[in-house]
Design an enzyme around this catalytic site. Structure first.
Site, PDB file in Angstrom:
ATOM      1  N   PRO A 208     -13.808  59.960  -5.047  1.00  0.00           N
ATOM      2  CA  PRO A 208     -15.237  60.214  -5.309  1.00  0.00           C
ATOM      3  C   PRO A 208     -15.287  61.926  -5.993  1.00  0.00           C
ATOM      4  CG  PRO A 208     -14.290  60.607  -3.018  1.00  0.00           C
ATOM      5  CD  PRO A 208     -13.497  60.191  -3.995  1.00  0.00           C
ATOM      6  N   GLU A 209     -16.111  61.911  -6.746  1.00  0.00           N
ATOM      7  CA  GLU A 209     -16.295  63.399  -7.097  1.00  0.00           C
ATOM      8  C   GLU A 209     -17.854  63.769  -6.687  1.00  0.00           C
ATOM      9  OE1 GLU A 209     -15.082  63.922 -11.325  1.00  0.00           O
ATOM     10  OE2 GLU A 209     -13.788  62.091 -11.296  1.00  0.00           O
TER      11      GLU A 209
END
Length: 293
Positions: free
Chosen positions: A2-3
């Site tokens: 995840p960013e």
DNA sequence: CCGCGGGCCTGAGAGC
DNA sequence: TGCTCTCAGGCCCGCG
């Protein structure tokens, strides 16, 4: 996984079932994720109400009625799954459908909202901690974080100042959470392509000697904000692990212009270039050598 | 002080 | 089928 856009998507999925709700039951199926969980993890959460859920960089922060904060990070492969159980709970309710028999379902929250929240993380690079609110600012993982890229404070002047004098590549600089909080391997490549700037360019070249922004700095800030907004709108990118908390996939992977598209023609109108993959600091970077300078 | 490479974990996919 | 190898959206740490 995840960013920033994926973490924001997760935050928006969790907020409706966590905010204003109490932890009825907390189960930690192992004593550690990336780091050991606090020994009193369970007791510091159970019975407490989540006053607010927010995001800082790639971290999720739940403010508790006790004055503590629950800090959560998804690492590479972490995901949350919400089941708004109206029916009787069955073992299947705790399982991510992609995992066999709930493998890697490490943390369970049963909330007073009726929802069961499962944290699943095969690679266990994820992280949770409970700390007093007052210690949040000084927390080693928080205090080094740079500005929120979507906040007003993040502008060309600020970015120029932090890139000024940096000998490293722009790819490495933008991946550094101290420079700006929330970008990762995908969105650095995507933002640099939108701004038509080479990932190999020295970071310091985006500021004048005195640390003032250039035209490129302004273009890059706009590109960062635009790509993050677009990705959030699409519910993030689903490559392997990221799902929304309801199990649905994000859509933004279809909108990638360069990430994982080596060999494809550059999507910039009029550009005849071909996307290339290169390795910087051990990680893949995707860019167009023709239009990114 | 700074940048880089290694390491932490597990799983998926390619190639043989 | 099954083995081996590479790679994966993150980040900390030690080394030079």
């Amino acid at each position: 996984m995840p960013e920033l856009p994926e973490v924001e998507t997760v935050c928006r999925g969790l907020a409706p079932v966590m905010e204003g709700a109490r932890f009825l039951r907390v189960e930690a199926r192992r004593p550690d994720l990336r780091f050991p969980l606090p020994k009193d993890f369970k007791t510091r959460l159970e019975g407490k109400t989540v006053v607010a859920l927010g995001r800082r960089g790639k971290y999720l922060l739940a403010d508790l009625s006790s004055g503590d904060v629950l800090l959560m990070h998804l690492g590479m492969s972490g995901s949350f799954r919400v089941r708004s159980a109206r029916k009787e709970a069955t073992p299947g309710d705790f399982h991510h459908e992609r995992s066999k028999d709930g493998a890697h379902d490490h943390i369970l929250f049963a909330m007073s909202s009726g929802a069961t929240i499962t944290f699943n993380d095969p690679r266990r690079f994820g992280y949770m901690d409970v700390i007093p609110r007052a210690e949040l600012e000084g927390h080693p993982l928080m205090k080094a974080l740079g500005p929120e890229p979507l906040g007003n404070a993040f502008d060309a002047a600020m970015l120029a100042k932090s890139l000024c004098g940096k000998k490293t590549s722009l790819k490495a600089a933008l991946s550094d959470q101290k420079v700006v909080a929330g970008l990762g391997n995908i969105y650095v490549s995507e933002a640099l392509h939108r701004a038509k700037i080479s990932p190999r360019r020295k970071a310091s070249t985006l500021a004048t000697q005195s640390g003032a922004p250039t035209e490129r700095t302004r273009a890059l800030v706009e590109a960062i904000k635009a790509v993050l907004r677009d990705a959030i709108k699409a519910g993030g990118s689903s490559l392997r692990d990221h799902r929304r908390t309801d199990g649905e996939l994000g859509d933004f992977q279809h909108a990638f212009r360069v990430y994982d598209r080596a060999g494809e023609p550059c999507p910039t109108p009029g550009c005849k270039g071909k996307i290339r993959r290169l390795v910087q600091a051990g990680r893949s970077t995707f860019f167009c050598p023709a239009c990114q300078r």
